[in-house]
Scaffold this motif. Sequence first.
Motif, short mmCIF file in Angstrom:
data_model
loop_
_atom_site.label_atom_id
_atom_site.label_comp_id
_atom_site.label_asym_id
_atom_site.label_seq_id
_atom_site.Cartn_x
_atom_site.Cartn_y
_atom_site.Cartn_z
N UNK A 43 0.81 -1.22 0.00
CA UNK A 43 0.00 0.00 0.00
C UNK A 43 0.85 1.27 0.00
N UNK A 44 2.15 1.12 0.05
CA UNK A 44 3.03 2.29 0.01
C UNK A 44 3.02 2.87 -1.41
N UNK A 45 2.80 4.16 -1.53
CA UNK A 45 2.67 4.79 -2.85
C UNK A 45 4.00 4.76 -3.62
N UNK A 46 3.88 4.88 -4.94
CA UNK A 46 5.08 4.92 -5.78
C UNK A 46 5.94 6.13 -5.45
N UNK A 47 5.29 7.23 -5.08
CA UNK A 47 6.04 8.42 -4.73
C UNK A 47 6.92 8.21 -3.52
N UNK A 48 6.40 7.55 -2.50
CA UNK A 48 7.19 7.27 -1.31
C UNK A 48 8.32 6.29 -1.61
N UNK A 49 8.01 5.30 -2.45
CA UNK A 49 9.05 4.35 -2.84
C UNK A 49 10.19 5.07 -3.55
N UNK A 50 9.84 6.01 -4.43
CA UNK A 50 10.88 6.75 -5.15
C UNK A 50 11.74 7.55 -4.18
N UNK A 51 11.12 8.15 -3.17
CA UNK A 51 11.89 8.96 -2.21
C UNK A 51 12.71 8.09 -1.27
N UNK A 52 12.43 6.78 -1.25
CA UNK A 52 13.24 5.86 -0.45
C UNK A 52 14.30 5.16 -1.29
N UNK A 53 14.45 5.58 -2.53
CA UNK A 53 15.39 4.95 -3.46
C UNK A 53 16.73 5.68 -3.45
N UNK A 54 17.81 4.92 -3.52
CA UNK A 54 19.16 5.48 -3.50
C UNK A 54 20.06 4.65 -4.40
N UNK A 55 21.23 5.19 -4.77
CA UNK A 55 22.18 4.36 -5.50
C UNK A 55 22.68 3.22 -4.61
N UNK A 56 22.94 2.07 -5.19
CA UNK A 56 23.48 0.95 -4.41
C UNK A 56 24.82 1.35 -3.78
N UNK A 57 24.94 1.07 -2.50
CA UNK A 57 26.15 1.42 -1.79
C UNK A 57 26.10 2.77 -1.11
N UNK A 58 25.12 3.58 -1.45
CA UNK A 58 24.98 4.89 -0.81
C UNK A 58 24.26 4.74 0.52
N UNK A 59 24.36 5.77 1.35
CA UNK A 59 23.71 5.78 2.66
C UNK A 59 22.60 6.82 2.67
N UNK A 60 21.42 6.43 3.13
CA UNK A 60 20.29 7.36 3.23
C UNK A 60 20.11 7.77 4.69
N UNK A 61 20.26 9.07 4.95
CA UNK A 61 20.07 9.60 6.30
C UNK A 61 18.64 10.11 6.43
N UNK A 62 17.84 9.56 7.34
CA UNK A 62 16.43 9.96 7.48
C UNK A 62 16.29 11.46 7.70
N UNK A 63 15.21 11.99 7.18
CA UNK A 63 14.92 13.42 7.24
C UNK A 63 14.13 13.75 8.50
N UNK A 64 14.67 14.54 9.42
CA UNK A 64 13.94 14.87 10.64
C UNK A 64 12.88 15.94 10.44
N UNK A 65 12.87 16.57 9.25
CA UNK A 65 11.94 17.68 9.02
C UNK A 65 11.07 17.47 7.79
N UNK A 66 11.14 16.27 7.19
CA UNK A 66 10.37 16.04 5.98
C UNK A 66 10.40 14.57 5.60
N UNK A 67 10.36 14.30 4.30
CA UNK A 67 10.27 12.92 3.80
C UNK A 67 11.56 12.46 3.13
N UNK A 68 11.95 13.14 2.05
CA UNK A 68 13.13 12.69 1.29
C UNK A 68 14.39 12.79 2.15
N UNK A 69 15.24 11.78 2.12
CA UNK A 69 16.42 11.74 2.99
C UNK A 69 17.58 12.54 2.42
N UNK A 70 18.65 12.61 3.18
CA UNK A 70 19.95 13.04 2.65
C UNK A 70 20.65 11.77 2.18
N UNK A 71 21.02 11.72 0.91
CA UNK A 71 21.69 10.55 0.35
C UNK A 71 23.17 10.84 0.25
N UNK A 72 23.97 10.04 0.92
CA UNK A 72 25.42 10.20 0.93
C UNK A 72 26.05 9.16 0.02
#
Length: 270
Positions: free
Chosen positions: A115-144
């Motif tokens: 039931x998770x929307x495609x939009x949320x899935x896209x914002x949870x997507x990152x390059x393989x090997x990268x690190x996603x830091x959760x966003x304390x003020x929104x949705x899309x993370x900081x991708x390192x």
Amino acid sequence: MSDRPAIEIYSIGTELLNGQIQDTNSFWMAQQTAALGGYVRRIAILDDDMDELTGVLKDACQRGTRVVITTGGLGPTPDDMTVEAIAKIMGVDTEVDETLVERYMESRGIEKRADVSEGLIKMATKPKGSVAHPNPAGVAPCVESQVGETTIYSLPGPPREVEALFRQSVEDALAGIYDDVRLSLRVAVNLPESQCGPILHSVMSQYPNTYLKAFVALRERTADGQRLPVDIVVWGKKAEEAQALLDKALAEFKAQAFEKGSEVEIRDEG
């Protein structure tokens, strides 16, 4: 300052180039970076275009940029291409960070993964090997991401989220790179910019890790001419080293200004 690790900042979005939205993120991050003693070599705005994104960011990495910070392009719409562009530069596929998906489900009361929307899935997507830091003020993370010797921090576009993620995920890393001491001094001279400019360049060429800037907009008209403010900024590994460099740069600036007929007035130190 060319011998110092370089940072480049890129704001991504057609709306910025069209003048629909003002790019305040770059200005704010440049201020924060300078306060940490960092060296920002380049700031630019990029279009939502895959070829431009990959070309510019790949070039930044090939030029030995230590840190690249991007803002924008992490949302749920088709024109949000930052993650895909970085994956192409890295030569890897993208992957969904399931930890982020779980966070989204929990915060929204979604019980089933399906039931998770495609939009949320896209914002949870990152390059393989990268690190996603959760966003304390929104949705899309900081991708390192790491591309050779270059670390890329990709932040979302909203300024409130940029500030929160910069403080959480970027600031300490920059502080670790720039552990030197920064000193600054504001002076004023009775010279026009056309005569002051060559002095600034001369001092900077003689003394690496210095930066001199005249502020024409702040000049004051006086009975004997004008007072043109000039900032002298230096960096050193230790306070004593930085102070010695500042003293040398100031002495050289005074000598060259005197040759052109101006005393140097000390305004304030920072």
